[in-house]
Design a protein around this motif. Structure first.
Motif, mmCIF file in Angstrom:
data_model
loop_
_atom_site.group_PDB
_atom_site.id
_atom_site.type_symbol
_atom_site.label_atom_id
_atom_site.label_comp_id
_atom_site.label_asym_id
_atom_site.label_seq_id
_atom_site.Cartn_x
_atom_site.Cartn_y
_atom_site.Cartn_z
ATOM 1 N N SER A 22 0.865 -1.326 0.141
ATOM 2 C CA SER A 22 -0.145 0.055 -0.236
ATOM 3 C C SER A 22 0.954 1.407 -0.175
ATOM 4 C CB SER A 22 -0.862 0.099 1.271
ATOM 5 O OG SER A 22 -0.092 0.208 2.496
ATOM 6 N N LEU A 23 2.100 1.010 0.119
ATOM 7 C CA LEU A 23 3.063 2.458 0.024
ATOM 8 C C LEU A 23 2.855 3.424 -1.041
ATOM 9 C CD1 LEU A 23 5.581 3.494 1.550
ATOM 10 C CD2 LEU A 23 6.865 2.019 -0.265
ATOM 11 N N THR A 24 2.692 4.518 -0.836
ATOM 12 C CA THR A 24 2.369 5.253 -1.969
ATOM 13 C C THR A 24 2.845 6.719 -1.311
ATOM 14 O OG1 THR A 24 0.668 6.361 -3.351
ATOM 15 C CG2 THR A 24 0.046 6.028 -1.277
ATOM 16 N N GLU A 35 1.925 10.438 -13.570
ATOM 17 C CA GLU A 35 2.953 9.747 -14.097
ATOM 18 C C GLU A 35 4.121 9.674 -12.652
ATOM 19 O OE1 GLU A 35 6.537 10.168 -17.427
ATOM 20 O OE2 GLU A 35 4.742 11.348 -17.572
ATOM 21 N N TYR A 36 4.589 10.711 -12.379
ATOM 22 C CA TYR A 36 5.776 10.938 -11.471
ATOM 23 C C TYR A 36 5.559 10.258 -10.155
ATOM 24 C CZ TYR A 36 7.423 14.499 -14.652
ATOM 25 O OH TYR A 36 7.700 15.028 -15.646
ATOM 26 N N ASN A 94 6.380 5.441 -6.700
ATOM 27 C CA ASN A 94 5.485 4.292 -6.178
ATOM 28 C C ASN A 94 6.439 3.032 -6.677
ATOM 29 O OD1 ASN A 94 4.197 6.247 -4.752
ATOM 30 N ND2 ASN A 94 2.114 5.598 -5.743
ATOM 31 N N GLY A 95 6.461 2.990 -7.726
ATOM 32 C CA GLY A 95 7.157 1.820 -8.273
ATOM 33 C C GLY A 95 8.654 1.582 -8.082
ATOM 34 N N ASP A 102 15.604 -2.451 -5.088
ATOM 35 C CA ASP A 102 16.496 -1.601 -4.589
ATOM 36 C C ASP A 102 15.700 -0.554 -3.372
ATOM 37 O OD1 ASP A 102 15.104 -0.339 -6.392
ATOM 38 O OD2 ASP A 102 16.806 0.775 -7.068
ATOM 39 N N PHE A 103 14.576 -0.731 -3.215
ATOM 40 C CA PHE A 103 14.058 -0.051 -1.940
ATOM 41 C C PHE A 103 13.323 -1.319 -1.134
ATOM 42 C CE2 PHE A 103 14.753 3.976 -3.960
ATOM 43 C CZ PHE A 103 15.066 4.829 -2.911
ATOM 44 N N PHE A 104 11.938 -1.149 -1.107
ATOM 45 C CA PHE A 104 11.371 -2.255 -0.088
ATOM 46 C C PHE A 104 10.977 -3.652 -0.593
ATOM 47 C CE2 PHE A 104 10.836 1.955 1.703
ATOM 48 C CZ PHE A 104 11.156 1.791 2.822
ATOM 49 N N GLY A 105 11.244 -4.018 -1.782
ATOM 50 C CA GLY A 105 10.849 -5.255 -2.708
ATOM 51 C C GLY A 105 9.494 -5.658 -2.250
#
Length: 188
Positions: A74-76, A83-84, A89-90, A96-99
């Motif tokens: 749910s991270l946003t 688009e940004y 979020n992607g 390389d971040f939260f996987g």
């Protein structure tokens, strides 16, 4: 045999009185919030992530425990749109971040709780992100059926090293701070 029955009854009564004194209160996952801020040399991004479940434990009016699961999918970001926002979020959900494909949840479990002042406690908890568990310490304020806290997490302790100045040289204005900030409001 009579003594064994007496001991068993005494243990049962003692266990029952202990469990009556402790009260577990589930959090309202819709009304509870986690806000995050990540900073970099050229600015910052902010957003939210949702609870999957959680509970706090009280003995009388004293906080004695807590355990929470966070839905990392749910991270946003909330400071961007369109688009940004989708790109950030992607990237935050990527390896390389939260996987979040491999690690869809994070967990926080209270380990020690000390009274700091009236309704304020110092908590040391185990925080698990990306399958890595490390201790974090923070103050939490309890008021009625709410609790609030704010604390920082060093992302590099959870193998999130992307653009960290402590691991990569010559990043310049691409450097991202190792700490991210969390502000949590619980309703139960």
């Amino acid at each position: 045999m009579k003594n064994l029955k007496t001991i068993a009854i005494a243990l049962f009564v003692a266990a029952a009185s202990i469990s009556v004194n402790a009260q577990t209160k589930k959090i309202d996952v819709k009304a509870s919030t986690i806000k995050w801020v990540g900073k970099k040399v050229t600015g910052e991004h902010s957003g939210t992530v949702n609870f999957k479940d959680g509970a706090v434990v009280f003995k009388g009016k004293k906080l004695t425990g807590g355990s929470f699961t966070v839905d990392m999918t749910s991270l946003t970001s909330t400071d961007l749109t369109g688009e940004y926002q989708g790109k950030l979020n992607g990237h935050l959900k990527a390896d390389d971040f939260f996987g979040t494909d491999k690690f869809p949840t994070a967990k926080l479990v209270f380990k020690t709780i000390g009274a700091k002042s009236t309704d304020v406690y110092t908590v040391t908890a185990d925080l698990t992100i990306k399958g890595i568990t490390k201790p974090v310490t923070f103050d939490i304020t309890v008021a009625g059926n709410t609790a609030t806290t704010a604390f920082k997490v060093d992302r590099t302790k959870y193998d999130i090293k992307y653009n960290s100045g402590n691991f990569f040289q010559n990043l310049g204005d691409k450097t991202i701070n190792d700490d991210f900030e969390l502000t949590v409001a619980l309703k139960f």
